[in-house]
Design a protein around this motif. Sequence first.
Motif, PDB file in Angstrom:
ATOM      1  N   MET A 186      33.139  35.991  44.032  1.00 33.82           N
ATOM      2  CA  MET A 186      33.983  36.005  42.837  1.00 33.82           C
ATOM      3  C   MET A 186      34.367  34.590  42.414  1.00 33.82           C
ATOM      4  SD  MET A 186      36.419  39.302  43.703  1.00 33.82           S
ATOM      5  CE  MET A 186      37.166  39.390  42.072  1.00 33.82           C
ATOM      6  N   LEU A 187      34.573  33.710  43.396  1.00 29.79           N
ATOM      7  CA  LEU A 187      34.859  32.302  43.074  1.00 29.79           C
ATOM      8  C   LEU A 187      33.677  31.647  42.373  1.00 29.79           C
ATOM      9  CD1 LEU A 187      36.712  31.202  46.346  1.00 29.79           C
ATOM     10  CD2 LEU A 187      37.684  31.204  44.043  1.00 29.79           C
ATOM     11  N   LYS A 188      32.472  31.980  42.837  1.00 29.65           N
ATOM     12  CA  LYS A 188      31.264  31.430  42.218  1.00 29.65           C
ATOM     13  C   LYS A 188      31.134  31.874  40.772  1.00 29.65           C
ATOM     14  CE  LYS A 188      28.653  31.090  46.542  1.00 29.65           C
ATOM     15  NZ  LYS A 188      27.494  31.621  47.322  1.00 29.65           N
ATOM     16  N   GLU A 189      31.669  33.077  40.491  1.00 28.81           N
ATOM     17  CA  GLU A 189      31.625  33.591  39.118  1.00 28.81           C
ATOM     18  C   GLU A 189      32.735  33.007  38.252  1.00 28.81           C
ATOM     19  OE1 GLU A 189      29.390  35.540  37.746  1.00 28.81           O
ATOM     20  OE2 GLU A 189      28.215  35.658  39.601  1.00 28.81           O
ATOM     21  N   GLY A 190      33.621  32.212  38.885  1.00 27.42           N
ATOM     22  CA  GLY A 190      34.690  31.569  38.134  1.00 27.42           C
ATOM     23  C   GLY A 190      35.873  32.459  37.824  1.00 27.42           C
ATOM     24  N   LEU A 191      36.034  33.539  38.568  1.00 27.07           N
ATOM     25  CA  LEU A 191      37.150  34.447  38.319  1.00 27.07           C
ATOM     26  C   LEU A 191      38.458  33.845  38.811  1.00 27.07           C
ATOM     27  CD1 LEU A 191      35.478  37.820  39.339  1.00 27.07           C
ATOM     28  CD2 LEU A 191      35.929  36.983  37.038  1.00 27.07           C
ATOM     29  N   PRO A 192      39.573  34.142  38.136  1.00 30.10           N
ATOM     30  CA  PRO A 192      40.888  33.602  38.533  1.00 30.10           C
ATOM     31  C   PRO A 192      41.279  34.059  39.936  1.00 30.10           C
ATOM     32  CG  PRO A 192      40.974  34.584  36.334  1.00 30.10           C
ATOM     33  CD  PRO A 192      39.661  34.988  36.929  1.00 30.10           C
ATOM     34  N   ILE A 193      42.000  33.197  40.626  1.00 31.20           N
ATOM     35  CA  ILE A 193      42.434  33.510  41.983  1.00 31.20           C
ATOM     36  C   ILE A 193      43.322  34.749  41.994  1.00 31.20           C
ATOM     37  CG2 ILE A 193      43.905  32.718  43.879  1.00 31.20           C
ATOM     38  CD1 ILE A 193      42.764  29.961  43.561  1.00 31.20           C
ATOM     39  N   GLU A 194      44.151  34.910  40.941  1.00 32.73           N
ATOM     40  CA  GLU A 194      45.035  36.065  40.889  1.00 32.73           C
ATOM     41  C   GLU A 194      44.252  37.375  40.925  1.00 32.73           C
ATOM     42  OE1 GLU A 194      45.056  33.579  38.767  1.00 32.73           O
ATOM     43  OE2 GLU A 194      46.904  32.503  39.310  1.00 32.73           O
ATOM     44  N   VAL A 195      43.106  37.393  40.244  1.00 30.98           N
ATOM     45  CA  VAL A 195      42.260  38.589  40.214  1.00 30.98           C
ATOM     46  C   VAL A 195      41.637  38.820  41.578  1.00 30.98           C
ATOM     47  CG1 VAL A 195      40.182  39.621  39.214  1.00 30.98           C
ATOM     48  CG2 VAL A 195      41.766  38.338  37.759  1.00 30.98           C
ATOM     49  N   ILE A 196      41.191  37.739  42.207  1.00 31.24           N
ATOM     50  CA  ILE A 196      40.553  37.841  43.528  1.00 31.24           C
ATOM     51  C   ILE A 196      41.545  38.369  44.559  1.00 31.24           C
ATOM     52  CG2 ILE A 196      39.347  36.568  45.346  1.00 31.24           C
ATOM     53  CD1 ILE A 196      38.428  34.594  43.208  1.00 31.24           C
ATOM     54  N   VAL A 197      42.807  37.938  44.472  1.00 31.86           N
ATOM     55  CA  VAL A 197      43.851  38.411  45.379  1.00 31.86           C
ATOM     56  C   VAL A 197      44.002  39.927  45.261  1.00 31.86           C
ATOM     57  CG1 VAL A 197      46.332  38.403  45.833  1.00 31.86           C
ATOM     58  CG2 VAL A 197      45.138  36.248  45.486  1.00 31.86           C
ATOM     59  N   LYS A 198      44.026  40.417  44.023  1.00 29.72           N
ATOM     60  CA  LYS A 198      44.216  41.854  43.807  1.00 29.72           C
ATOM     61  C   LYS A 198      43.036  42.666  44.317  1.00 29.72           C
ATOM     62  CE  LYS A 198      47.263  41.450  39.782  1.00 29.72           C
ATOM     63  NZ  LYS A 198      47.445  41.758  38.346  1.00 29.72           N
ATOM     64  N   VAL A 199      41.825  42.130  44.159  1.00 30.92           N
ATOM     65  CA  VAL A 199      40.622  42.864  44.548  1.00 30.92           C
ATOM     66  C   VAL A 199      40.410  42.849  46.061  1.00 30.92           C
ATOM     67  CG1 VAL A 199      38.097  42.920  44.393  1.00 30.92           C
ATOM     68  CG2 VAL A 199      39.474  42.517  42.340  1.00 30.92           C
ATOM     69  N   THR A 200      40.589  41.682  46.675  1.00 30.16           N
ATOM     70  CA  THR A 200      40.264  41.526  48.103  1.00 30.16           C
ATOM     71  C   THR A 200      41.454  41.702  49.041  1.00 30.16           C
ATOM     72  OG1 THR A 200      40.668  39.133  48.074  1.00 30.16           O
ATOM     73  CG2 THR A 200      38.450  39.898  47.487  1.00 30.16           C
ATOM     74  N   HIS A 201      42.675  41.584  48.479  1.00 31.35           N
ATOM     75  CA  HIS A 201      43.912  41.659  49.278  1.00 31.35           C
ATOM     76  C   HIS A 201      44.053  40.478  50.241  1.00 31.35           C
ATOM     77  CE1 HIS A 201      44.716  45.622  47.682  1.00 31.35           C
ATOM     78  NE2 HIS A 201      43.518  46.018  48.061  1.00 31.35           N
TER      79      HIS A 201
END
Length: 288
Positions: A261-276
């Motif tokens: 998700m980081l490679k795709e440039g997604l915001p950290i806030e979104v990654i937190v919600k998806v991955t916990h």
Amino acid sequence: MSLTTLVREDTTQYVPHDQLFKELIHTFFEEFLEAFFPDVHHNIDFTSINPLPEEVFTDMLKGESRRADIVIETKLKETDTLLIIHVEPQSYGQANFHERMYQYFSLLYNKYRKPILPIAVFSYDEKRHEQNEFSIEFPFFHVLTFNFLALELKREDWRQYIKSNNPVAAALLSKMGYTEEERIQVRKEFLRMMTKMEFNPAKTRLIFGFFEQYLKLNEQEEEKLMEEIKQVDESDEILKLPISWEERAKEKERRKIASEMLKEGLPIEVIVKVTHLDEEEIEAIKKK
């Protein structure tokens, strides 16, 4: 002839570890008393355990409601008593806590009209000196002194419990008084304890989930732990523990997803919600 046990939690803050504490003590009530209050344990007849409905008390002056989340009815071997266990999972102190314990004592006594033995369990992240006495007196007359038993987990020496086969002691190692340098050793001893106990998957998951809520090693610590485990006699048994390595596999999968998700440039806030994963972990993955 009955003994009623109350486990109450402050209603001012709802966080996941509140539920973990309640479930741990509710599931392993006898073991909890055996590990930390042996005198109490010795006097209870555990052949009769009856969970009672949750108690709600309202402070008429402040307009606040307090909830007694776990109430268990059981019997003493010889004498009726009402036993109150107050679980305090907050990481900050409250100056009037000892007075609140007396208030709950009074409310419960008014309802059940039985002797009460109150116990408070503190799970602060730092060592504190908690007052376990409340008194009312005048220069000319002493009205009362109220005392309650107290367990301050950060003041407990985790080494005193590693020889036991007690599941609550094993879980609560994670909240006891160890140093940062001892984290790996505490985790290793926890795993060694778990090899000596046999529970169904649900109870095993509860113990592991509680421990890992409060003591989760980073990747470097995990690698060092694995090296140390290879040197202990119980290494084969430890490696067979299903939930420990199952959770680790899930953790690696979440990290892999976060990296993509980081490679795709997604915001950290979104990654937190998806991955916990927490932001600190994601930032560490981002720097690799």
